[in-house]
Design an enzyme around this catalytic site. Structure first.
Site, PDB file in Angstrom:
ATOM      1  N   CYS A 140       5.245  -8.018 -10.353  1.00  0.00           N
ATOM      2  CA  CYS A 140       4.623  -8.303  -9.055  1.00  0.00           C
ATOM      3  C   CYS A 140       4.032  -9.708  -9.043  1.00  0.00           C
ATOM      4  CB  CYS A 140       3.551  -7.282  -8.754  1.00  0.00           C
ATOM      5  SG  CYS A 140       2.144  -7.423  -9.842  1.00  0.00           S
ATOM      6  N   GLU A 185       8.507   8.070 -12.163  1.00  0.00           N
ATOM      7  CA  GLU A 185       9.476   9.020 -12.725  1.00  0.00           C
ATOM      8  C   GLU A 185      10.628   8.296 -13.416  1.00  0.00           C
ATOM      9  OE1 GLU A 185       8.743   8.272  -9.650  1.00  0.00           O
ATOM     10  OE2 GLU A 185      10.221   8.966  -8.171  1.00  0.00           O
ATOM     11  N   ARG A 186      10.678   6.947 -13.286  1.00  0.00           N
ATOM     12  CA  ARG A 186      11.785   6.220 -13.926  1.00  0.00           C
ATOM     13  C   ARG A 186      11.508   5.943 -15.403  1.00  0.00           C
ATOM     14  NH1 ARG A 186      12.378   1.793  -9.286  1.00  0.00           N
ATOM     15  NH2 ARG A 186      11.675   3.212  -7.675  1.00  0.00           N
ATOM     16  N   SER A 230       5.399  -0.368  -4.322  1.00  0.00           N
ATOM     17  CA  SER A 230       5.949  -1.211  -3.255  1.00  0.00           C
ATOM     18  C   SER A 230       5.078  -1.113  -1.992  1.00  0.00           C
ATOM     19  CB  SER A 230       7.380  -0.767  -2.946  1.00  0.00           C
ATOM     20  OG  SER A 230       7.362   0.590  -2.559  1.00  0.00           O
ATOM     21  N   GLU A 289      11.038  -8.938  -0.765  1.00  0.00           N
ATOM     22  CA  GLU A 289      10.804  -8.940  -2.218  1.00  0.00           C
ATOM     23  C   GLU A 289      12.100  -8.463  -2.878  1.00  0.00           C
ATOM     24  OE1 GLU A 289       8.312  -5.803  -3.923  1.00  0.00           O
ATOM     25  OE2 GLU A 289       7.468  -7.272  -5.316  1.00  0.00           O
TER      26      GLU A 289
HETATM   27  P1  NAD Z   1       7.558   2.462  -5.722  1.00  0.00           P
HETATM   28  O1  NAD Z   1       6.709   2.203  -4.526  1.00  0.00           O
HETATM   29  O2  NAD Z   1       8.963   2.879  -5.520  1.00  0.00           O
HETATM   30  O3  NAD Z   1       6.891   3.628  -6.620  1.00  0.00           O
HETATM   31  C1  NAD Z   1       5.547   3.588  -7.016  1.00  0.00           C
HETATM   32  C2  NAD Z   1       5.028   5.015  -7.155  1.00  0.00           C
HETATM   33  O4  NAD Z   1       5.112   5.659  -5.887  1.00  0.00           O
HETATM   34  C3  NAD Z   1       5.829   5.864  -8.135  1.00  0.00           C
HETATM   35  O5  NAD Z   1       4.925   6.638  -8.900  1.00  0.00           O
HETATM   36  C4  NAD Z   1       6.685   6.733  -7.227  1.00  0.00           C
HETATM   37  O6  NAD Z   1       6.937   8.002  -7.780  1.00  0.00           O
HETATM   38  C5  NAD Z   1       5.857   6.866  -5.972  1.00  0.00           C
HETATM   39  N1  NAD Z   1       6.678   6.992  -4.760  1.00  0.00           N
HETATM   40  C6  NAD Z   1       7.898   6.421  -4.540  1.00  0.00           C
HETATM   41  N2  NAD Z   1       8.334   6.744  -3.311  1.00  0.00           N
HETATM   42  C7  NAD Z   1       7.388   7.520  -2.747  1.00  0.00           C
HETATM   43  C8  NAD Z   1       7.262   8.143  -1.468  1.00  0.00           C
HETATM   44  N3  NAD Z   1       8.211   8.045  -0.537  1.00  0.00           N
HETATM   45  N4  NAD Z   1       6.157   8.841  -1.213  1.00  0.00           N
HETATM   46  C9  NAD Z   1       5.183   8.964  -2.128  1.00  0.00           C
HETATM   47  N5  NAD Z   1       5.248   8.391  -3.350  1.00  0.00           N
HETATM   48  C10 NAD Z   1       6.324   7.669  -3.658  1.00  0.00           C
HETATM   49  O7  NAD Z   1       7.452   1.162  -6.641  1.00  0.00           O
HETATM   50  P2  NAD Z   1       8.288   0.820  -7.951  1.00  0.00           P
HETATM   51  O8  NAD Z   1       9.684   0.500  -7.565  1.00  0.00           O
HETATM   52  O9  NAD Z   1       8.049   1.833  -8.991  1.00  0.00           O
HETATM   53  O10 NAD Z   1       7.539  -0.512  -8.429  1.00  0.00           O
HETATM   54  C11 NAD Z   1       7.877  -1.798  -7.996  1.00  0.00           C
HETATM   55  C12 NAD Z   1       6.975  -2.255  -6.884  1.00  0.00           C
HETATM   56  O11 NAD Z   1       5.620  -2.243  -7.311  1.00  0.00           O
HETATM   57  C13 NAD Z   1       7.253  -3.699  -6.459  1.00  0.00           C
HETATM   58  O12 NAD Z   1       7.169  -3.767  -5.062  1.00  0.00           O
HETATM   59  C14 NAD Z   1       6.117  -4.475  -7.111  1.00  0.00           C
HETATM   60  O13 NAD Z   1       5.799  -5.685  -6.484  1.00  0.00           O
HETATM   61  C15 NAD Z   1       5.009  -3.491  -6.995  1.00  0.00           C
HETATM   62  N6  NAD Z   1       3.945  -3.788  -7.939  1.00  0.00           N
HETATM   63  C16 NAD Z   1       2.781  -4.283  -7.447  1.00  0.00           C
HETATM   64  C17 NAD Z   1       1.746  -4.609  -8.301  1.00  0.00           C
HETATM   65  C18 NAD Z   1       0.449  -5.140  -7.770  1.00  0.00           C
HETATM   66  O14 NAD Z   1      -0.530  -5.147  -8.514  1.00  0.00           O
HETATM   67  N7  NAD Z   1       0.381  -5.576  -6.532  1.00  0.00           N
HETATM   68  C19 NAD Z   1       1.907  -4.430  -9.682  1.00  0.00           C
HETATM   69  C20 NAD Z   1       3.113  -3.905 -10.154  1.00  0.00           C
HETATM   70  C21 NAD Z   1       4.128  -3.590  -9.269  1.00  0.00           C
END
Ligand code: NAD
Length: 499
Positions: free
Chosen positions: A281, A176-177, A226, A384
């Site tokens: 990541c 959503e960001r 995350s 992280e």
């Molecule tokens: P995030 O976990 O906050 O959000 C990811 C998704 O989950 C979004 O679509 C969000 O709307 C949803 N979400 C957020 N909180 C939620 C909840 N409580 N319940 C259900 N859904 C929820 O992650 P972010 O901040 O958008 O992205 C950064 C993170 O992603 C970092 O930890 C990074 O390392 C990780 N990442 C991992 C990879 C990989 O391949 N391992 C790749 C890119 C990013």
């Protein structure tokens, strides 16, 4: 104020929930749009029409589906600058970096043009008298992708490409960001010939994610984000009988051996540690020089390079090294962790805390930080940070260095810098981490290999893209068939007929 809605049945649709999230321009700190957050009812309606559309799409021959991917590739290339510009404005990353984001997604769509080859089944002729056995890969039906903010083009493309090429319909729930680029990609897919309803882009937060996880029609969930959310989604999806692959956070170590080319290593660390403001990541966030002399020399080379980094808005041109972080909350979190590093006794060799950019005082910019003499008990080592902060942990030996990476809870990526083949080989074999670089700081596998971390960086089976993606988005059916010509009347085998 612009309102961003959803993409349902091939058109833009306004949200009906009355709930919105702010979409910022991270460089200025201004809210540039509001994105609608879907309700469960909106999700249900989108899933129902996706299921209807999937029937014909799943029955479309793989080559025709691949042609849609081929056209999609052309259209992404045509609109590359437009996509990258929008991506930079919502995410904050530099324009070349935004193009890289689109490009790495595009490469997976190119790979998906090979779907007919990937979806070919297996066949055993005459497995028994008159008996043939064959297996086929069939689409799952409706699947969902839930993606993070940091690669708003690449990761949705990694999900959409294989899911659709395999004949599924997909519910894409972007971050959503920075929600605009996935909607633009949906428009391009329609232009490429994707039938309406096969891809639905539904914006939302936890409510829409939970609606996905609990929806009986949705067969599989591919998540990236995350670690706590990855684990939550994996567990809830599995409880509901869904196939799930959930990729989480990271703390990527780079080991620098005494025999390494230290200039190369320092350049690599600066690119991999601070590029995209550390919001990758696969960013290197821990440097582990082996031996005090290596550590001192490396620090000497790193400090001036880091101090020279240009931080600025994506509009300032190609010489900007990195842009702002995504939100004010992300900035606060990074600075809070930096303070904890200082409080817990790490040495702040480059201090970016007072960084401010004239004309962009309200932007979410964070200056670069380098910590030296970090120890494994510190929060900056365990957590992280996802910002422009590199931690140096000095190791006395190679064994101590590899031990650190092995013991850390995350296992996404890692690298070693050395000129010694034995050490490099030993490292690649023993490390319990999914993606390994040897004199390569960000070892992101190309589209035709697979991408995925170990330990707390990945939950579930099968990686993203490469052959694994075709396995994840299909299920295997094996048919054993017997035809009467091989069988005598009365049901006995006519072995002579088999001669
Ligand atoms: P995030 O976990 O906050 O959000 C990811 C998704 O989950 C979004 O679509 C969000 O709307 C949803 N979400 C957020 N909180 C939620 C909840 N409580 N319940 C259900 N859904 C929820 O992650 P972010 O901040 O958008 O992205 C950064 C993170 O992603 C970092 O930890 C990074 O390392 C990780 N990442 C991992 C990879 C990989 O391949 N391992 C790749 C890119 C990013």
């Amino acid at each position: 104020m612009q309102e961003i809605g959803h993409w349902i049945n091939g058109e833009h649709v306004a949200g009906t929930s009355g709930r919105f999230a702010d979409v910022y321009n991270p460089a200025t700190g201004e809210v540039q749009a509001k994105v609608a957050l879907a309700t469960q009812a909106e999700m249900d309606a989108a899933v129902a029409s996706a299921a209807e559309a999937q029937k014909a799409w799943g029955a479309t021959n793989p080559q025709r589906r691949a042609r849609v991917m081929m056209a999609f590739v052309q259209l992404i290339n045509r609109d590359m600058d437009k996509l990258a510009e929008k991506l930079s404005s919502e995410h904050g990353k530099t324009f070349p970096d935004a193009k890289g984001d689109v490009q790495r997604g595009l490469e997976v769509i190119e790979y998906c043009i090979g779907a007919p080859q990937m979806l070919k089944g297996e066949f055993t002729d005459s497995a028994g008298p008159g008996i043939d056995m064959y297996s086929m890969r069939q689409p799952l039906g409706v699947v969902a992708g839930i993606t993070p903010f940091n690669f708003p083009a690449m990761i949705p493309l990694w999900k959409m490409g294989p899911a659709l090429a395999c004949g599924n319909a997909m519910i894409m729930k972007p971050s959503e960001r920075d929600p605009s680029v996935p909607l633009m990609l949906a428009e391009l897919l329609k232009e490429a010939g994707l039938p309406d309803g096969v891809l639905q882009v539904i914006n939302g937060d936890k409510e829409s994610v939970d609606a996905i996880l609990d929806h009986d029609t949705i067969q599989a969930v591919g998540f990236v984000g995350s670690t706590p959310i990855a684990q939550y989604i994996y567990e809830r999806a599995a409880q509901n009988g869904k196939r799930a692959q959930c990729f989480g956070g990271a703390k990527n170590h780079m080991i620098i051996m005494p025999d390494a080319d230290l200039d190369q290593a320092a350049d690599a660390l600066v690119g991999a540690g601070y590029g995209a403001a550390g919001e990758r990541c696969m960013a290197i966030s821990v440097a582990v020089p082996v031996g005090e002399e290596t550590a001192d020399k490396l620090r000497e080379k790193l400090v001036p390079r880091i101090e020279k980094l240009k931080v600025g808005p994506y509009t300032a041109g190609d010489d900007v090294d990195y842009g702002p972080v995504v939100t004010a909350a992300a900035k606060e979190n990074i600075l809070r962790l930096v303070q904890s590093g200082v409080d817990q006794g790490a040495e702040l060799a480059v201090d970016g805390r007072d960084f401010s950019l004239q004309g962009y005082e309200d932007g979410f910019f964070v200056g670069p930080h380098l910590f030296d003499k970090v120890t494994p008990d510190m929060d900056i080592y365990k957590t992280e940070i996802f910002g422009p902060v590199l931690s140096m942990v000095r190791a006395g030996s190679y064994e101590e260095a590899i031990g650190l990476a092995i013991s850390h809870e995350y296992g996404n990526g890692t690298a070693i810098y050395t000129r010694d083949g034995d050490t490099a080989r030993d490292f690649a074999n023993r490390i319990n981490i999914g993606m390994v670089g040897i004199n390569v700081p960000i070892p992101v596998p190309l589209a035709y290999h697979t991408f995925g971390g170990w330990k707390k960086s990945g939950f579930g089976d099968l990686n993203q893209h490469g052959p694994d993606a075709f396995k994840f988005y299909t299920r295997t059916k094996t048919v054993t068939s017997r035809w009467p010509s091989g069988i005598k009347e009365g049901g006995e085998f006519n072995f002579k007929a088999m001669d």
